[in-house]
Design a protein around this motif. Sequence first.
Motif, mmCIF file in Angstrom:
data_model
loop_
_atom_site.group_PDB
_atom_site.id
_atom_site.type_symbol
_atom_site.label_atom_id
_atom_site.label_comp_id
_atom_site.label_asym_id
_atom_site.label_seq_id
_atom_site.Cartn_x
_atom_site.Cartn_y
_atom_site.Cartn_z
ATOM 1 N N ASP A 14 0.956 -1.101 -0.062
ATOM 2 C CA ASP A 14 -0.085 0.120 0.009
ATOM 3 C C ASP A 14 0.851 1.185 -0.025
ATOM 4 O O ASP A 14 2.157 1.255 0.469
ATOM 5 C CB ASP A 14 -0.828 0.190 1.336
ATOM 6 C CG ASP A 14 -2.125 -1.006 1.132
ATOM 7 O OD1 ASP A 14 -2.515 -1.212 0.007
ATOM 8 O OD2 ASP A 14 -2.559 -1.361 2.306
ATOM 9 N N LYS A 15 0.474 2.265 -0.606
ATOM 10 C CA LYS A 15 0.979 3.471 -0.596
ATOM 11 C C LYS A 15 -0.115 4.648 -0.577
ATOM 12 O O LYS A 15 -1.250 4.240 -1.360
ATOM 13 C CB LYS A 15 2.003 3.817 -1.817
ATOM 14 C CG LYS A 15 3.144 2.892 -2.137
ATOM 15 C CD LYS A 15 3.921 3.424 -3.155
ATOM 16 C CE LYS A 15 5.220 2.597 -3.305
ATOM 17 N NZ LYS A 15 6.044 2.980 -4.735
ATOM 18 N N PHE A 16 0.219 5.622 0.087
ATOM 19 C CA PHE A 16 -0.514 6.878 0.142
ATOM 20 C C PHE A 16 0.295 8.042 -0.136
ATOM 21 O O PHE A 16 1.075 8.067 0.175
ATOM 22 C CB PHE A 16 -0.951 6.984 1.684
ATOM 23 C CG PHE A 16 -2.178 5.880 1.911
ATOM 24 C CD1 PHE A 16 -3.563 6.569 2.223
ATOM 25 C CD2 PHE A 16 -2.118 4.536 2.248
ATOM 26 C CE1 PHE A 16 -4.856 5.308 2.589
ATOM 27 C CE2 PHE A 16 -3.203 3.708 2.596
ATOM 28 C CZ PHE A 16 -4.129 4.243 2.767
ATOM 29 N N THR A 17 -0.694 8.906 -0.726
ATOM 30 C CA THR A 17 -0.100 10.113 -1.139
ATOM 31 C C THR A 17 -0.504 11.241 -0.282
ATOM 32 O O THR A 17 -1.686 11.237 0.052
ATOM 33 C CB THR A 17 -0.418 10.457 -2.619
ATOM 34 O OG1 THR A 17 0.116 9.540 -3.420
ATOM 35 C CG2 THR A 17 0.034 12.124 -3.022
ATOM 36 N N GLY A 24 5.767 1.695 2.849
ATOM 37 C CA GLY A 24 6.523 0.864 3.887
ATOM 38 C C GLY A 24 5.161 -0.232 4.292
ATOM 39 O O GLY A 24 4.479 -0.403 3.478
ATOM 40 N N ASN A 25 5.432 -1.034 5.473
ATOM 41 C CA ASN A 25 4.361 -1.561 6.012
ATOM 42 C C ASN A 25 3.039 -0.982 6.523
ATOM 43 O O ASN A 25 3.211 -0.913 7.883
ATOM 44 C CB ASN A 25 5.026 -2.896 6.850
ATOM 45 C CG ASN A 25 3.983 -3.836 7.013
ATOM 46 O OD1 ASN A 25 2.948 -3.845 6.873
ATOM 47 N ND2 ASN A 25 4.479 -5.116 7.300
ATOM 48 N N HIS A 54 1.963 -0.530 10.228
ATOM 49 C CA HIS A 54 2.413 0.963 10.908
ATOM 50 C C HIS A 54 3.913 0.977 11.002
ATOM 51 O O HIS A 54 4.199 1.451 11.998
ATOM 52 C CB HIS A 54 1.462 1.347 12.024
ATOM 53 C CG HIS A 54 0.076 1.431 11.904
ATOM 54 N ND1 HIS A 54 -0.466 2.638 11.273
ATOM 55 C CD2 HIS A 54 -0.857 0.651 12.069
ATOM 56 C CE1 HIS A 54 -1.588 2.346 11.215
ATOM 57 N NE2 HIS A 54 -2.091 1.200 11.817
ATOM 58 N N GLU A 55 4.689 0.429 10.299
ATOM 59 C CA GLU A 55 6.136 0.625 10.087
ATOM 60 C C GLU A 55 6.005 1.320 8.851
ATOM 61 O O GLU A 55 6.488 0.291 7.718
ATOM 62 C CB GLU A 55 6.666 -0.739 10.174
ATOM 63 C CG GLU A 55 6.335 -1.467 11.775
ATOM 64 C CD GLU A 55 7.017 -0.738 12.842
ATOM 65 O OE1 GLU A 55 7.969 -0.267 12.825
ATOM 66 O OE2 GLU A 55 6.559 -0.904 13.764
ATOM 67 N N VAL A 105 11.077 12.315 5.428
ATOM 68 C CA VAL A 105 11.049 13.361 6.322
ATOM 69 C C VAL A 105 10.438 13.144 7.697
ATOM 70 O O VAL A 105 10.259 13.888 8.522
ATOM 71 C CB VAL A 105 10.069 14.337 5.478
ATOM 72 C CG1 VAL A 105 11.049 15.041 4.358
ATOM 73 C CG2 VAL A 105 8.878 13.981 5.226
ATOM 74 N N ALA A 106 9.926 11.715 7.680
ATOM 75 C CA ALA A 106 9.147 11.285 9.026
ATOM 76 C C ALA A 106 9.313 9.745 9.025
ATOM 77 O O ALA A 106 9.077 9.380 7.773
ATOM 78 C CB ALA A 106 7.973 11.823 9.164
ATOM 79 N N ALA A 107 9.112 9.233 10.115
ATOM 80 C CA ALA A 107 9.121 7.762 10.123
ATOM 81 C C ALA A 107 8.158 7.378 11.245
ATOM 82 O O ALA A 107 8.103 8.152 12.395
ATOM 83 C CB ALA A 107 10.740 7.048 10.676
ATOM 84 N N VAL A 108 7.399 6.323 11.222
ATOM 85 C CA VAL A 108 6.214 5.961 11.929
ATOM 86 C C VAL A 108 6.327 4.604 12.540
ATOM 87 O O VAL A 108 6.624 3.742 11.610
ATOM 88 C CB VAL A 108 5.035 6.071 11.265
ATOM 89 C CG1 VAL A 108 3.700 5.710 11.970
ATOM 90 C CG2 VAL A 108 4.764 7.651 10.794
ATOM 91 N N SER A 109 6.225 4.321 13.599
ATOM 92 C CA SER A 109 6.413 2.913 13.976
ATOM 93 C C SER A 109 5.491 2.503 15.027
ATOM 94 O O SER A 109 5.256 3.534 16.092
ATOM 95 C CB SER A 109 7.664 2.748 14.609
ATOM 96 O OG SER A 109 7.954 1.550 15.312
#
Length: 169
Positions: free
Chosen positions: A85-88, A101-102, A106-107, A117-121
């Motif tokens: 999946d990709k979101f714009t 990413g996954n 939520h990684e 510019v940001a990372a989410v985990s």
Amino acid sequence: MYVIRERFFAIGDDFDVLDEHGNKVYRVDGKVFSVRGRLVIEDANGDEVASVHRQIIALRATYEIRIGGEKAAEVRKKLFTPFRDKFTIDVPGPDDLEMKGNLLDHEYVIELDGHEVAAVSKRWLTIRDTYAVQVTADIDPLLIIGSVLALDLALEREEDKNKKGSDDD
């Protein structure tokens, strides 16, 4: 660094947003009976600083982020992305961001022109949903936080649709 943590005994999608020191900087109020899947982000004084809501008429999952009453971005799922999946994150002007990413786990990272510019985990070891959000560039953290919440709403909605579909079997 921000931590978005779901409130434990909340009705609806209510979250607290904490800074790296554990101080609450925002409160997210999920409007329980909202048809549009609306979230309101409030500052420490309880004033609305941003909102996220689902657009009803759209070909694909689309969420609008408003900051200070102004439209800041639309978050939407890309239609044709094999294997992931990709979101714009469509912002006014040419500097659109991309979440990849996954996403289900939520990684993922948020990129601008191929640069992170940001990372989410998402931390799976907690009882409630908790997201660690690291903003690494000079981008409004509310835009990133709103995007994470929009993705959470989109995935929750997709999960609800899948549950309803499997209940019909």
